[in-house]
Motif scaffolding. Structure first.
Motif, short mmCIF file in Angstrom:
data_model
loop_
_atom_site.label_atom_id
_atom_site.label_comp_id
_atom_site.label_asym_id
_atom_site.label_seq_id
_atom_site.Cartn_x
_atom_site.Cartn_y
_atom_site.Cartn_z
N GLY A 50 20.25 49.18 45.88
CA GLY A 50 19.31 48.99 45.10
C GLY A 50 19.72 48.67 43.72
N LYS A 94 16.37 46.58 46.75
CA LYS A 94 15.44 47.23 46.15
C LYS A 94 15.62 47.11 44.82
N LYS A 146 12.18 43.66 49.23
CA LYS A 146 12.98 44.81 49.53
C LYS A 146 12.58 46.37 49.19
N GLY A 147 11.48 46.41 48.53
CA GLY A 147 10.96 47.54 47.91
C GLY A 147 11.08 47.60 46.51
N TYR A 148 10.40 48.91 45.71
CA TYR A 148 10.44 49.11 44.55
C TYR A 148 10.25 50.70 44.36
#
Length: 324
Positions: free
Chosen positions: A258, A279, A314-316
């Motif tokens: 991330g 992320k 890829k997401g947060y």
């Protein structure tokens, strides 16, 4: 996609990593040594009492419901373990007093720290053990470490090391090499306990050095540290303060877990640039909003981040970052 049943933080993070439904987006208010105020101790207690470090972290999680816990008290723990002197105020965060060495020729005398013996590193390792016992399978725990480039500045002094960036890059490389060995030893000890490392590299910011200097002087050592961590079964989150847009791709290309960005960085631009690779974490202002703002300021800023980052491929993770 959201679901209605409440999940534990560990369940939430695990589901997101597999692309499954979750009850809400993860949130990570990084309260840092502010946990002392919540737990009811002095910040200076963190300098010698590993149990208090862990209990303050866990008490803060129970009060606010964050999605991860981290052992990290200040930026100077690793430089101190290598010979630097630090100030330890009664009820404030440790600060750098003097570097480990003052002459270029003395750089060669520096040796990597032993995380089981030197400075406050053993205290942090013991805190990790306590935290693991408290957290069990409910919430994931991490171990923060400063990156090799940032630690190099504390070994020789920030102002003097900045001069090396332009006039003596070889000295920077020497400092980074010995710093890297300290970082490796510490993250290995942390991983052996069961915590996933996270890396903070504030001096790598484009606010401090140019992207070209970052690629030449910091990136090789950051990459080696990340690859070492990945070889041991973890994929670290990396935080770099200030403006970082010109080096996002360099860091994401390493294959990190991330990218944590500062509040002055543009979250939407970061999502568009590297959101397909890693992320994104950020970027509520820790000073102007989290510390000095009203509850409504915090709510509005958090919702703004969610609206900008929720659909990152890829997401947060909604997050603020502060070291003090």
């Amino acid at each position: 996609m959201l679901k209605t049943d409440q999940m534990t933080p560990a369940e939430r993070v695990n589901a997101i990593s597999k692309g499954l439904e979750v009850d809400r987006l993860p949130c990570n208010p990084n309260i840092a040594n502010g946990t002392a105020r919540i737990y009811g101790c002095k910040v200076s207690d963190f300098n010698h009492n590993p149990k208090i470090i862990s209990e303050a972290q866990f008490a803060t999680y129970k009060k606010f419901g964050s999605d991860s816990l981290r052992i990290f008290t200040d930026l100077f723990t690793w430089a101190e373990a290598m010979g630097a002197s630090v100030k330890k105020p009664l009820d404030d965060t440790v600060d750098l007093e003097s570097p480990a060495v003052f002459k270029i020729q003395d750089i060669d005398t520096l040796t990597p720290a032993n995380p089981y013996k030197d400075g406050r590193l053993p205290i942090h390792l013991e805190a990790m053990k306590y935290l693991k016992e408290l957290a069990k399978d409910e919430i994931n725990c991490s171990a923060g470490v400063v990156g090799p480039f940032t630690n190099a500045f504390f070994l020789f002094g920030v102002n003097e090391t900045l001069k090396f960036v332009h006039k003596n890059p070889e000295a920077i490389h020497k400092l980074c090499k010995v710093s890297l060995e300290t970082c490796k030893a510490y993250v290995k000890a942390s991983m052996d306990i069961g915590l996933a490392p996270t890396i903070s590299e504030p001096m790598s910011s484009c606010t401090v050095i140019s992207p070209k200097q970052f690629r030449e002087l910091s990136l090789p050592y950051l990459k080696e540290l990340i690859e070492y961590i990945k070889q041991n079964g973890h994929n670290p989150v990396v935080h770099i303060c200030g403006q970082t847009n010109k080096i996002w791709k360099d860091v994401a290309d390493i294959g990190i877990g991330g990218m944590s960005i500062d509040n002055i960085a543009n979250l939407e631009d970061c999502k568009k640039t590297i959101g397909h690779k890693t992320k994104i974490m950020g970027n509520v202002d820790p000073g102007g909003i989290m510390y000095s703002g009203t509850p409504n300021d915090v709510k509005v800023s958090t919702l703004k981040g969610i609206l900008e980052g929720y659909d990152s491929p890829k997401g947060y993770v909604c997050q603020d970052v502060a070291y003090q």
